[in-house]
Design a protein around this motif. Structure first.
Motif, PDB file in Angstrom:
ATOM      1  N   MET A  28       0.844  -1.177   0.000  1.00 17.64           N
ATOM      2  CA  MET A  28       0.000   0.000   0.000  1.00 17.64           C
ATOM      3  C   MET A  28       0.886   1.237   0.000  1.00 17.64           C
ATOM      4  N   PRO A  29       0.564   2.204  -0.855  1.00 18.19           N
ATOM      5  CA  PRO A  29       1.379   3.425  -0.902  1.00 18.19           C
ATOM      6  C   PRO A  29       1.292   4.195   0.418  1.00 18.19           C
ATOM      7  N   ARG A  30       2.366   4.821   0.767  1.00 13.58           N
ATOM      8  CA  ARG A  30       2.422   5.625   1.994  1.00 13.58           C
ATOM      9  C   ARG A  30       2.302   7.100   1.632  1.00 13.58           C
ATOM     10  N   ARG A  31       1.596   7.837   2.461  1.00 13.34           N
ATOM     11  CA  ARG A  31       1.498   9.281   2.270  1.00 13.34           C
ATOM     12  C   ARG A  31       2.724   9.927   2.877  1.00 13.34           C
ATOM     13  N   SER A  32       3.190  11.004   2.250  1.00 14.56           N
ATOM     14  CA  SER A  32       4.314  11.722   2.836  1.00 14.56           C
ATOM     15  C   SER A  32       3.798  12.572   3.986  1.00 14.56           C
ATOM     16  N   GLY A  33       4.612  12.795   4.963  1.00 15.68           N
ATOM     17  CA  GLY A  33       4.191  13.584   6.123  1.00 15.68           C
ATOM     18  C   GLY A  33       3.402  12.731   7.090  1.00 15.68           C
ATOM     19  N   SER A  34       2.961  13.345   8.128  1.00 14.27           N
ATOM     20  CA  SER A  34       2.217  12.593   9.142  1.00 14.27           C
ATOM     21  C   SER A  34       0.741  13.000   9.081  1.00 14.27           C
ATOM     22  N   TYR A  35      -0.016  12.290   8.276  1.00 14.36           N
ATOM     23  CA  TYR A  35      -1.444  12.550   8.151  1.00 14.36           C
ATOM     24  C   TYR A  35      -2.161  11.970   9.357  1.00 14.36           C
ATOM     25  N   ARG A  36      -2.978  12.774   9.965  1.00 15.29           N
ATOM     26  CA  ARG A  36      -3.810  12.286  11.056  1.00 15.29           C
ATOM     27  C   ARG A  36      -5.029  11.604  10.445  1.00 15.29           C
ATOM     28  N   THR A  37      -5.794  10.915  11.266  1.00 13.46           N
ATOM     29  CA  THR A  37      -7.031  10.327  10.769  1.00 13.46           C
ATOM     30  C   THR A  37      -8.028  11.456  10.519  1.00 13.46           C
ATOM     31  N   PRO A  38      -9.035  11.232   9.679  1.00  6.93           N
ATOM     32  CA  PRO A  38      -9.971  12.315   9.376  1.00  6.93           C
ATOM     33  C   PRO A  38     -10.604  12.948  10.616  1.00  6.93           C
ATOM     34  N   ARG A  39     -11.037  12.131  11.563  1.00  6.60           N
ATOM     35  CA  ARG A  39     -11.738  12.708  12.719  1.00  6.60           C
ATOM     36  C   ARG A  39     -10.823  13.482  13.659  1.00  6.60           C
ATOM     37  N   GLU A  40      -9.513  13.301  13.533  1.00 10.52           N
ATOM     38  CA  GLU A  40      -8.581  14.066  14.361  1.00 10.52           C
ATOM     39  C   GLU A  40      -8.513  15.533  13.944  1.00 10.52           C
ATOM     40  N   TRP A  41      -9.139  15.877  12.816  1.00 10.18           N
ATOM     41  CA  TRP A  41      -9.176  17.263  12.356  1.00 10.18           C
ATOM     42  C   TRP A  41     -10.394  18.010  12.901  1.00 10.18           C
ATOM     43  N   VAL A  42     -11.273  17.317  13.631  1.00  7.68           N
ATOM     44  CA  VAL A  42     -12.439  17.975  14.227  1.00  7.68           C
ATOM     45  C   VAL A  42     -11.951  18.916  15.319  1.00  7.68           C
ATOM     46  N   ALA A  43     -12.332  20.195  15.199  1.00 10.34           N
ATOM     47  CA  ALA A  43     -11.929  21.191  16.197  1.00 10.34           C
ATOM     48  C   ALA A  43     -12.967  21.293  17.312  1.00 10.34           C
ATOM     49  N   GLU A  44     -14.225  21.146  16.936  1.00  5.42           N
ATOM     50  CA  GLU A  44     -15.310  21.259  17.915  1.00  5.42           C
ATOM     51  C   GLU A  44     -16.477  20.403  17.440  1.00  5.42           C
ATOM     52  N   GLY A  45     -17.132  19.739  18.356  1.00  2.00           N
ATOM     53  CA  GLY A  45     -18.253  18.876  17.993  1.00  2.00           C
ATOM     54  C   GLY A  45     -17.767  17.467  17.720  1.00  2.00           C
ATOM     55  N   SER A  46     -18.553  16.733  16.941  1.00  2.34           N
ATOM     56  CA  SER A  46     -18.200  15.346  16.666  1.00  2.34           C
ATOM     57  C   SER A  46     -18.222  15.068  15.167  1.00  2.34           C
ATOM     58  N   TRP A  47     -17.548  14.013  14.793  1.00  2.77           N
ATOM     59  CA  TRP A  47     -17.434  13.566  13.407  1.00  2.77           C
ATOM     60  C   TRP A  47     -18.794  13.096  12.917  1.00  2.77           C
ATOM     61  N   PRO A  48     -19.199  13.334  11.712  1.00  2.00           N
ATOM     62  CA  PRO A  48     -18.614  14.211  10.703  1.00  2.00           C
ATOM     63  C   PRO A  48     -19.255  15.599  10.670  1.00  2.00           C
ATOM     64  N   ASP A  49     -20.058  15.917  11.681  1.00  2.00           N
ATOM     65  CA  ASP A  49     -20.839  17.160  11.635  1.00  2.00           C
ATOM     66  C   ASP A  49     -20.266  18.309  12.439  1.00  2.00           C
ATOM     67  N   GLY A  50     -19.131  18.087  13.085  1.00  2.00           N
ATOM     68  CA  GLY A  50     -18.520  19.152  13.873  1.00  2.00           C
ATOM     69  C   GLY A  50     -17.845  20.185  12.989  1.00  2.00           C
ATOM     70  N   SER A  51     -17.183  21.126  13.631  1.00  2.00           N
ATOM     71  CA  SER A  51     -16.376  22.088  12.873  1.00  2.00           C
ATOM     72  C   SER A  51     -14.945  21.565  12.850  1.00  2.00           C
ATOM     73  N   PHE A  52     -14.237  21.913  11.791  1.00  6.55           N
ATOM     74  CA  PHE A  52     -12.910  21.362  11.558  1.00  6.55           C
ATOM     75  C   PHE A  52     -11.842  22.431  11.674  1.00  6.55           C
ATOM     76  N   ALA A  53     -10.619  21.984  11.970  1.00  4.07           N
ATOM     77  CA  ALA A  53      -9.481  22.892  12.093  1.00  4.07           C
ATOM     78  C   ALA A  53      -9.307  23.671  10.804  1.00  4.07           C
ATOM     79  N   ASP A  54      -8.902  24.921  10.938  1.00  2.00           N
ATOM     80  CA  ASP A  54      -8.710  25.790   9.773  1.00  2.00           C
ATOM     81  C   ASP A  54      -7.685  25.236   8.792  1.00  2.00           C
ATOM     82  N   ASP A  55      -6.721  24.463   9.293  1.00  2.00           N
ATOM     83  CA  ASP A  55      -5.682  23.931   8.414  1.00  2.00           C
ATOM     84  C   ASP A  55      -5.992  22.507   7.922  1.00  2.00           C
ATOM     85  N   SER A  56      -7.263  22.094   8.021  1.00  2.00           N
ATOM     86  CA  SER A  56      -7.645  20.759   7.551  1.00  2.00           C
ATOM     87  C   SER A  56      -7.354  20.619   6.065  1.00  2.00           C
ATOM     88  N   PRO A  57      -6.715  19.526   5.663  1.00  2.00           N
ATOM     89  CA  PRO A  57      -6.452  19.329   4.233  1.00  2.00           C
ATOM     90  C   PRO A  57      -7.742  19.007   3.485  1.00  2.00           C
TER      91      PRO A  57
END
Length: 128
Positions: free
Chosen positions: A1-30
């Motif tokens: 399986m190909p590896r991504r460069s850098g240290s990608y967090r899991t999608p839900r780790e980008w939630v800034a407030e609330g819960s996945w997938p309906d919360g608000s996300f960090a401004d720097d979310s990819p």
């Protein structure tokens, strides 16, 4: 399986407030996080009242993979999406580029705003 460069967090780790997938996300979310959100929302809606265990069997994926996608604990991959789309007979991959999470007005998902001429049923297009 190909590896991504850098240290990608899991999608839900980008939630800034609330819960996945309906919360608000960090401004720097990819951008990839916006796609994971959209896929998780479409997947949940397509499953409806269906048994997740039976769907996983029919799609030939591990049940834990299905739960991880729904909860944002893992990134969706092309093979898993293809197998789920076939089993559900529904489109999971967004039809158009998904706007960045910070660009969405009032938290509306792309799937909640149908494109001009697009089907509003959530079903996969039929081959001609």
């Amino acid at each position: 399986m190909p590896r991504r460069s850098g240290s990608y967090r899991t999608p839900r780790e980008w939630v800034a407030e609330g819960s996945w997938p309906d919360g608000s996300f960090a401004d720097d979310s990819p951008t990839a996080v916006a796609y994971a959100v959209e896929i998780a929302r479409r997947l949940e809606r397509s499953i409806g009242d269906r048994s997740k265990a039976s769907l996983a069997r029919e799609a030939n994926i591990e049940r834990s993979t299905l739960y991880d996608l729904l909860s944002g604990r893992s990134w969706p991959d092309a093979i898993t999406i293809a197998q789920l789309e076939q089993a559900l007979q529904a489109r999971l991959w967004p039809d158009h580029p998904v706007p960045m999470l910070t660009d969405r007005s009032a938290g509306k998902a792309e799937s909640e705003v149908p494109a001009e001429g697009a089907s509003t049923t959530g079903e996969a297009p039929q081959a001609s």
